[in-house]
Design an enzyme around this catalytic site. Structure first.
Site, PDB file in Angstrom:
ATOM      1  N   HIS A   1       1.246  -0.909  -0.207  1.00 29.35           N
ATOM      2  CA  HIS A   1      -0.010  -0.130  -0.134  1.00 29.35           C
ATOM      3  C   HIS A   1       0.883   1.499   0.170  1.00 29.35           C
ATOM      4  O   HIS A   1       0.537   1.960  -1.163  1.00 29.35           O
ATOM      5  CB  HIS A   1      -0.990   0.602   1.040  1.00 29.35           C
ATOM      6  CG  HIS A   1      -1.484   1.347   1.291  1.00 29.35           C
ATOM      7  ND1 HIS A   1      -3.203   1.379   0.842  1.00 29.35           N
ATOM      8  CD2 HIS A   1      -1.543   2.586   1.913  1.00 29.35           C
ATOM      9  CE1 HIS A   1      -3.973   2.412   0.983  1.00 29.35           C
ATOM     10  NE2 HIS A   1      -2.391   3.206   1.906  1.00 29.35           N
ATOM     11  N   GLU A   2       1.596   1.074   0.880  1.00 33.29           N
ATOM     12  CA  GLU A   2       2.573   2.714   0.823  1.00 33.29           C
ATOM     13  C   GLU A   2       3.646   2.102  -0.140  1.00 33.29           C
ATOM     14  O   GLU A   2       3.795   3.551  -0.119  1.00 33.29           O
ATOM     15  CB  GLU A   2       4.030   2.333   2.519  1.00 33.29           C
ATOM     16  CG  GLU A   2       2.569   2.173   3.620  1.00 33.29           C
ATOM     17  CD  GLU A   2       1.893   3.722   3.338  1.00 33.29           C
ATOM     18  OE1 GLU A   2       1.832   5.089   2.759  1.00 33.29           O
ATOM     19  OE2 GLU A   2       0.511   3.967   4.025  1.00 33.29           O
TER      20      GLU A   2
ATOM     21  N   HIS B   1       1.807   4.529  -2.942  1.00 29.49           N
ATOM     22  CA  HIS B   1       2.439   5.712  -3.191  1.00 29.49           C
ATOM     23  C   HIS B   1       3.634   6.371  -2.994  1.00 29.49           C
ATOM     24  O   HIS B   1       3.567   7.218  -3.847  1.00 29.49           O
ATOM     25  CB  HIS B   1       1.785   6.519  -1.066  1.00 29.49           C
ATOM     26  CG  HIS B   1       0.896   6.062  -0.705  1.00 29.49           C
ATOM     27  ND1 HIS B   1      -0.113   7.058  -1.308  1.00 29.49           N
ATOM     28  CD2 HIS B   1       0.112   5.202   0.357  1.00 29.49           C
ATOM     29  CE1 HIS B   1      -1.665   6.425  -0.681  1.00 29.49           C
ATOM     30  NE2 HIS B   1      -0.920   5.843   0.497  1.00 29.49           N
TER      31      HIS B   1
END
Length: 377
Positions: A25-26, A29
């Protein structure tokens, strides 16, 4: 009944699920930010005090926090929770300011924020696509091959040979579609659309209830219609069809999540069914014991839910940021800093309240409150 895994096993399984999913998920980003030339100062798995990490040649600190319940990427210029320009940001040298999050156009900032949840969905789609490629896809039609006596289907008037085409106005194509809808609605009344002898027939059914207990002793209350399918139709999925199949399965999971939340909001399902980290740890341990297929499927489910939850329009979450970006796009100017600050405070309070609720539910599911009541009594 199989003995449940031990506490340490739960924790290990939980970390094996949450750790990689938070990381990807990170990473979504981070990758989007790097693509647009934004400097990442910190990439953290977990919150709180650092327990270990390294700094790469770009100056990004990759670290682990002691509380493994999430993570974050802090981009250059993130000097406040809303990632808005501030006097401190304006004082940066022009070259440094150009590499900050706030310096980028609105569409780039939106992509960076959305990239985390999207990455979770991509991971789930790939896992489910692999399942479809390995095991095929069940496309058994919704033609009734048998009706159980005194069941919800019998009382509604369903007959052998009927083809169920819709429930509550939602079209269904396969028996799995029918099963997914029914099991989530024990004791509810539904409207069935049935094709019989070339004509369309409408009927009302009161869904039955059955209680199932799994190998670990967990009990589940499920809806039951009382119809049996015909000969199973299992279709082989080729490489080109795997991704569309993964997309369909992901869509089904999201639809089920939306339905479940809707039932909780409308009071048709108890709020006690909301689970948190402890419940996830329990399920992770149990699925790990059941084998790699069940464990991989659980990872896909949690990845979908992680992406879905992060897209909710709640300040602090990615969806909250995207909501403010949408408002900014319409107004052609950012939301006022004081509005953003109060919104993020409210969002933080809401998230903390939800965490307390699900933790309370988790402890109740583990029998903590019942045991305390017994001690007090």
């Amino acid at each position: 009944m199989t003995e449940a895994p031990g506490f340490i096993f739960y924790i290990i399984a939980f970390l094996l699920v949450i750790g990689p999913l938070v990381f990807v998920h990170e990473l979504g980003h981070y990758a989007a930010g790097r693509w647009f030339g934004i400097k990442a100062e910190v990439f953290s798995i977990g919150f709180g005090r650092e327990i270990g990490g390294i700094t790469d040649k770009r100056g990004t600190r990759w670290k682990f926090g002691w509380l493994p319940l999430g993570g974050y990427v802090r981009f250059a210029g993130d000097m406040n929770p809303a990632s808005q320009p501030s006097p401190e940001w304006l004082s940066l040298p022009a070259a440094e300011r150009a590499q900050t999050f706030q310096a980028k156009p609105l569409w780039q900032r939106a992509i960076v924020v959305a990239a985390g949840p999207v990455t979770n969905f991509v991971v789930a789609i790939l896992i489910l696509a692999a399942f479809a490629l390995a095991f095929g896809e069940n496309r058994t039609p919704t033609v009734v091959a048998g009706v159980a006596a005194e069941s919800a289907a019998a009382q509604a008037g369903l007959l052998k040979g009927d083809r169920i085409t819709a429930i509550d106005g939602r079209g269904i194509e396969t028996f799995n579609d029918l099963r997914r809808y029914i099991v989530m609605r024990p004791a509810e009344t539904v409207e069935l659309t049935v094709e019989r002898d070339g004509a369309e027939v409408e009927m009302t059914a009161q869904i039955g209830v059955r209680v199932e207990k799994d190998r670990f002793g967990n009990e589940y209350k499920l809806g039951q219609l009382g119809v049996t399918p015909g000969e199973p139709v299992q279709v082989e999925i080729g490489l080109l069809g795997a991704i569309p199949a993964g997309l369909r399965m992901t869509g089904n999971v999201i639809q089920g999540t939306v339905d479940g939340l809707g039932q909780i909001i409308t009071g048709r399902r108890s709020v006690e069914e909301l689970g948190g980290p402890l419940r996830i740890a329990q399920v992770s341990g149990e699925r790990f014991v059941m084998g790699p297929t069940d464990f991989a499927f659980l990872i896909a489910l949690i990845s979908i839910n992680l992406g879905f939850i992060n897209l909710l329009p709640v300040p602090v979450l990615d969806g909250g940021h995207l909501l403010f970006y949408a408002v900014e796009a319409v107004r052609r100017k950012p939301v006022e800093p004081q509005v953003m600050e109060w919104a993020f405070r409210g969002g933080m309070v809401a998230i903390l309240a939800l965490m307390l609720l699900v933790t309370f539910n988790d402890l109740g599911a583990f029998g903590v409150w019942r045991n305390l009541a017994g001690l007090i009594g």
